[in-house]
Design an enzyme around this catalytic site. Structure first.
Site, PDB file in Angstrom:
ATOM      1  N   LYS A 151       0.846  -1.202   0.000  1.00  0.00           N
ATOM      2  CA  LYS A 151       0.000   0.000   0.000  1.00  0.00           C
ATOM      3  C   LYS A 151       0.878   1.246   0.000  1.00  0.00           C
ATOM      4  CE  LYS A 151      -1.725   2.900   2.826  1.00  0.00           C
ATOM      5  NZ  LYS A 151      -1.746   4.109   1.984  1.00  0.00           N
ATOM      6  N   GLY A 204       7.132   5.247   7.638  1.00  0.00           N
ATOM      7  CA  GLY A 204       6.280   6.418   7.777  1.00  0.00           C
ATOM      8  C   GLY A 204       6.569   7.132   9.079  1.00  0.00           C
ATOM      9  N   SER A 205       5.568   7.815   9.574  1.00  0.00           N
ATOM     10  CA  SER A 205       5.780   8.658  10.753  1.00  0.00           C
ATOM     11  C   SER A 205       5.814   7.822  12.026  1.00  0.00           C
ATOM     12  CB  SER A 205       4.671   9.696  10.843  1.00  0.00           C
ATOM     13  OG  SER A 205       3.428   9.038  10.977  1.00  0.00           O
ATOM     14  N   THR A 206       6.460   8.353  13.034  1.00  0.00           N
ATOM     15  CA  THR A 206       6.542   7.665  14.323  1.00  0.00           C
ATOM     16  C   THR A 206       5.151   7.535  14.939  1.00  0.00           C
ATOM     17  OG1 THR A 206       8.822   8.335  14.652  1.00  0.00           O
ATOM     18  CG2 THR A 206       7.565   7.822  16.639  1.00  0.00           C
ATOM     19  N   VAL A 208       2.193   7.125  13.491  1.00  0.00           N
ATOM     20  CA  VAL A 208       1.452   5.998  12.902  1.00  0.00           C
ATOM     21  C   VAL A 208       2.147   4.684  13.256  1.00  0.00           C
ATOM     22  CG1 VAL A 208       0.681   4.938  10.735  1.00  0.00           C
ATOM     23  CG2 VAL A 208       0.445   7.401  11.057  1.00  0.00           C
ATOM     24  N   GLU A 226      10.245   1.735   9.981  1.00  0.00           N
ATOM     25  CA  GLU A 226      11.232   2.756   9.613  1.00  0.00           C
ATOM     26  C   GLU A 226      10.533   4.091   9.785  1.00  0.00           C
ATOM     27  OE1 GLU A 226      14.308   2.383   9.067  1.00  0.00           O
ATOM     28  OE2 GLU A 226      14.483   0.244   8.663  1.00  0.00           O
ATOM     29  N   CYS A 260      13.761  11.246   5.703  1.00  0.00           N
ATOM     30  CA  CYS A 260      13.866  10.778   7.093  1.00  0.00           C
ATOM     31  C   CYS A 260      15.279  10.919   7.627  1.00  0.00           C
ATOM     32  CB  CYS A 260      13.407   9.329   7.182  1.00  0.00           C
ATOM     33  SG  CYS A 260      14.285   8.253   6.049  1.00  0.00           S
ATOM     34  N   GLU A 351      10.547  16.701  14.142  1.00  0.00           N
ATOM     35  CA  GLU A 351      10.809  16.489  12.715  1.00  0.00           C
ATOM     36  C   GLU A 351       9.896  17.412  11.910  1.00  0.00           C
ATOM     37  OE1 GLU A 351       9.392  12.875  10.770  1.00  0.00           O
ATOM     38  OE2 GLU A 351      11.381  12.635   9.889  1.00  0.00           O
TER      39      GLU A 351
HETATM   40  P1  NAD Z   1       2.558   8.513   7.495  1.00  0.00           P
HETATM   41  O1  NAD Z   1       2.896   7.784   8.741  1.00  0.00           O
HETATM   42  O2  NAD Z   1       1.500   9.537   7.555  1.00  0.00           O
HETATM   43  O3  NAD Z   1       2.104   7.495   6.364  1.00  0.00           O
HETATM   44  C1  NAD Z   1       2.936   6.438   5.931  1.00  0.00           C
HETATM   45  C2  NAD Z   1       2.072   5.381   5.297  1.00  0.00           C
HETATM   46  O4  NAD Z   1       1.231   4.822   6.313  1.00  0.00           O
HETATM   47  C3  NAD Z   1       1.121   5.878   4.216  1.00  0.00           C
HETATM   48  O5  NAD Z   1       0.995   4.914   3.213  1.00  0.00           O
HETATM   49  C4  NAD Z   1      -0.184   6.042   4.969  1.00  0.00           C
HETATM   50  O6  NAD Z   1      -1.330   5.962   4.156  1.00  0.00           O
HETATM   51  C5  NAD Z   1      -0.122   4.847   5.908  1.00  0.00           C
HETATM   52  N1  NAD Z   1      -0.938   4.975   7.111  1.00  0.00           N
HETATM   53  C6  NAD Z   1      -1.338   6.099   7.751  1.00  0.00           C
HETATM   54  N2  NAD Z   1      -2.118   5.784   8.798  1.00  0.00           N
HETATM   55  C7  NAD Z   1      -2.221   4.432   8.823  1.00  0.00           C
HETATM   56  C8  NAD Z   1      -2.905   3.505   9.653  1.00  0.00           C
HETATM   57  N3  NAD Z   1      -3.639   3.916  10.692  1.00  0.00           N
HETATM   58  N4  NAD Z   1      -2.789   2.197   9.396  1.00  0.00           N
HETATM   59  C9  NAD Z   1      -2.038   1.748   8.374  1.00  0.00           C
HETATM   60  N5  NAD Z   1      -1.381   2.580   7.527  1.00  0.00           N
HETATM   61  C10 NAD Z   1      -1.463   3.914   7.759  1.00  0.00           C
HETATM   62  O7  NAD Z   1       3.928   9.098   6.967  1.00  0.00           O
HETATM   63  P2  NAD Z   1       4.169  10.011   5.679  1.00  0.00           P
HETATM   64  O8  NAD Z   1       3.692  11.374   6.031  1.00  0.00           O
HETATM   65  O9  NAD Z   1       3.651   9.342   4.455  1.00  0.00           O
HETATM   66  O10 NAD Z   1       5.748   9.977   5.566  1.00  0.00           O
HETATM   67  C11 NAD Z   1       6.569  10.832   6.262  1.00  0.00           C
HETATM   68  C12 NAD Z   1       7.177  10.143   7.452  1.00  0.00           C
HETATM   69  O11 NAD Z   1       7.850   8.952   7.037  1.00  0.00           O
HETATM   70  C13 NAD Z   1       8.227  10.974   8.134  1.00  0.00           C
HETATM   71  O12 NAD Z   1       8.072  10.904   9.534  1.00  0.00           O
HETATM   72  C14 NAD Z   1       9.531  10.307   7.712  1.00  0.00           C
HETATM   73  O13 NAD Z   1      10.608  10.519   8.596  1.00  0.00           O
HETATM   74  C15 NAD Z   1       9.134   8.893   7.639  1.00  0.00           C
HETATM   75  N6  NAD Z   1      10.065   8.141   6.788  1.00  0.00           N
HETATM   76  C16 NAD Z   1      10.927   7.264   7.368  1.00  0.00           C
HETATM   77  C17 NAD Z   1      11.845   6.569   6.585  1.00  0.00           C
HETATM   78  C18 NAD Z   1      12.796   5.590   7.198  1.00  0.00           C
HETATM   79  O14 NAD Z   1      13.318   4.773   6.457  1.00  0.00           O
HETATM   80  N7  NAD Z   1      13.035   5.621   8.501  1.00  0.00           N
HETATM   81  C19 NAD Z   1      11.866   6.759   5.216  1.00  0.00           C
HETATM   82  C20 NAD Z   1      10.973   7.668   4.647  1.00  0.00           C
HETATM   83  C21 NAD Z   1      10.065   8.342   5.449  1.00  0.00           C
END
Ligand code: NAD
Length: 447
Positions: A151, A204-206, A208, A226, A260, A351
């Site tokens: 997804k 994604g974000s910490t 979530v 991650e 990130c 962040e």
């Molecule tokens: P996000 O957490 O909002 O979303 C990430 C993904 O999770 C999206 O596909 C989103 O639709 C999905 N998601 C959201 N809520 C969910 C839920 N309740 N259940 C299941 N899936 C859900 O993050 P974002 O805004 O898309 O990305 C930015 C964040 O990602 C930043 O905090 C960044 O640091 C982090 N990031 C980390 C790395 C790493 O490798 N550590 C790499 C890239 C981005």
């Protein structure tokens, strides 16, 4: 759902979100495809993955264009990412036959370990490096013999959907890799809840990530995370200041700071602070912001109007030492900014995920380490010094998973990548990641 080009605000695509029923269908297809994929001769599975990698390489321009139009990444970076997707798939094609078990000396027989695939894995990716993040999960998931439901972030799905099609065109069997596009709270969450999904790999974000940990607890579902970062770029007075300053803008402004690993905190030893700041500002002035389709552009817009508003909450009214220029007209533009705010300001700790960096002075080695580790995050970071012993002491003391010395480059598909503390759980890349996509089985054979 409507997608807009963030540089022009023009509508580029309209589509219907997947539903929870669509996720269930995709999981059922992945489950059905599992036994044959897992039973395939490893050399054949590797060969198909190589074909997939080559297919991606043949479509670099198309994939790069999708990425640039959908998320505003400069076209040069987008091409680099598309090539990197192919390299990642090649690396994991090569890993298929190399993730070996072991035999262990025991009394009365032999003891053997096997790495067994998990089954169906759910892969959830963010919007900031859409196709690259997808490949970091597709590669090890498929190499280890799993089938997957992926997804992507609903605001930047185009390149990932195309990669899913290329997998089919390359001969990856139907059902092995499924892409569903929709909101995290419904479509993503279904992967967390679905009893046939054995593992969730999330970037994604910490915030979530924490929710997913709770969601996975019920089924003791395997989970890797991650997450976010607030990485420190530590510059000692004995460093090659010219080099450190020349590299600093790219380390935080690349991808509009939506990275990130962005070195969004620059820690500079007090005795070199003024000189470094001068050099840093000069280097930032040369960081061109503009049309992401222009190969000379270093930084494009932010991804959406919503994200721009979120970043501006931190930067509106911020007292900066340097603020760059942005193009006029439509687009979600934010200038690059260098600031030296009070250490208590949230911008020094949270962040932002935008093109803004804080510069913080420190007195000595212990002080640098203290400030660096004064964070809930621990993803990445750099140390600049010409004293090798000091570099070793400092990187060992830094609470972060992915570091570099006299460079800001710390991410490679052949080396482990991941975070300490609230930056994540588990590792991506290298042979280590395969342990997160398999169960270790131990068997004793009595002789
Ligand atoms: P996000 O957490 O909002 O979303 C990430 C993904 O999770 C999206 O596909 C989103 O639709 C999905 N998601 C959201 N809520 C969910 C839920 N309740 N259940 C299941 N899936 C859900 O993050 P974002 O805004 O898309 O990305 C930015 C964040 O990602 C930043 O905090 C960044 O640091 C982090 N990031 C980390 C790395 C790493 O490798 N550590 C790499 C890239 C981005």
């Amino acid at each position: 759902m409507i997608l807009r080009n963030p540089a022009t605000e023009e509508v580029i695509h309209e589509f219907r979100h997947a539903t929870v029923d669509d996720v269930d269908t995709a999981v059922a297809k992945a489950k059905a495809a599992g036994p044959a994929w897992r039973a395939m001769a490893p050399a054949d599975r590797a060969r198909l993955m190589r074909r997939f990698a080559d297919k991606v390489a043949e479509h670099v321009d198309e994939l790069a264009l999708l990425e640039t139009q959908n998320m505003g990444m400069p076209i040069g970076s987008a091409r680099w990412c598309a090539n990197a997707v192919s390299d990642v798939l090649h690396y994991f094609a090569g890993a298929v036959e190399k993730h070996t078990g072991s035999s262990i000396p025991v009394a009365g027989g032999i003891d053997v370990t096997f790495h067994e695939p998990l089954g169906v894995v759910g892969l959830i990716t963010p919007w900031n490096f859409p196709m690259l993040m997808a490949s970091w999960k597709i590669g090890p998931a498929l190499a280890a013999g799993n089938t997957a439901v992926l997804k992507p972030a609903e605001i930047t799905p185009l390149s990932t959907v195309r990669i899913g099609e290329l997998a089919l065109e390359a001969g990856i069997p139907d059902g092995v890799l499924n892409v569903v596009v929709g909101p995290g709270s419904t479509v993503g969450w279904r992967l967390v809840e679905h009893p046939d999904v054995r593992k969730v790999a999330f970037t994604g974000s910490t915030a979530v990530g924490k929710r997913l940990m709770q969601g996975c607890a019920d089924q003791v579902k395997r989970l890797t995370l991650e997450l976010g970062g607030k990485s420190a770029n530590i510059v000692f007075a004995d460093a090659d200041l010219e080099k450190a300053a020349a590299a600093a803008p790219g380390a935080v402004f690349d991808n509009s700071g939506q990275d990130c690993c962005a070195r969004s905190r620059v820690l500079v030893q007090r005795s070199a602070y003024d000189r470094f700041m001068e050099l840093f500002i000069d280097a930032a002035k040369a960081f061109t912001v503009g049309d992401p389709m222009d190969p000379a552009t270093a930084m494009g817009p932010l991804v959406t109007a919503d994200h721009l508003a979120r970043v501006k909450k931190y930067t509106d009214g911020l007292d900066t030492v340097f603020t760059g220029e942005v193009p006029s007209g439509p687009g979600y533009w934010h200038p690059v900014m260098i600031a030296a705010p009070d250490y208590a300001d949230p911008i020094c700790h949270e962040e932002v995920f935008g093109p803004v960096v804080v510069v913080i002075p420190f007195d000595d080695e212990a002080d640098a380490i203290r400030i660096c580790n004064d964070s809930d995050y621990g993803l990445s970071g750099s140390v600049w010094t010409q004293d090798g012993s000091k570099a070793i002491r400092v990187v060992r003391a830094m609470e972060a998973g992915t570091l570099s010395v006299n460079s800001n480059s710390s991410v490679r598909y052949s080396t482990p990548f991941g975070g300490f503390k609230q930056s994540g759980l588990g590792r991506e890349h290298s042979m280590h990641v395969l342990d997160h996509y398999t169960e270790l089985k131990n068997v004793f054979f009595a002789t």
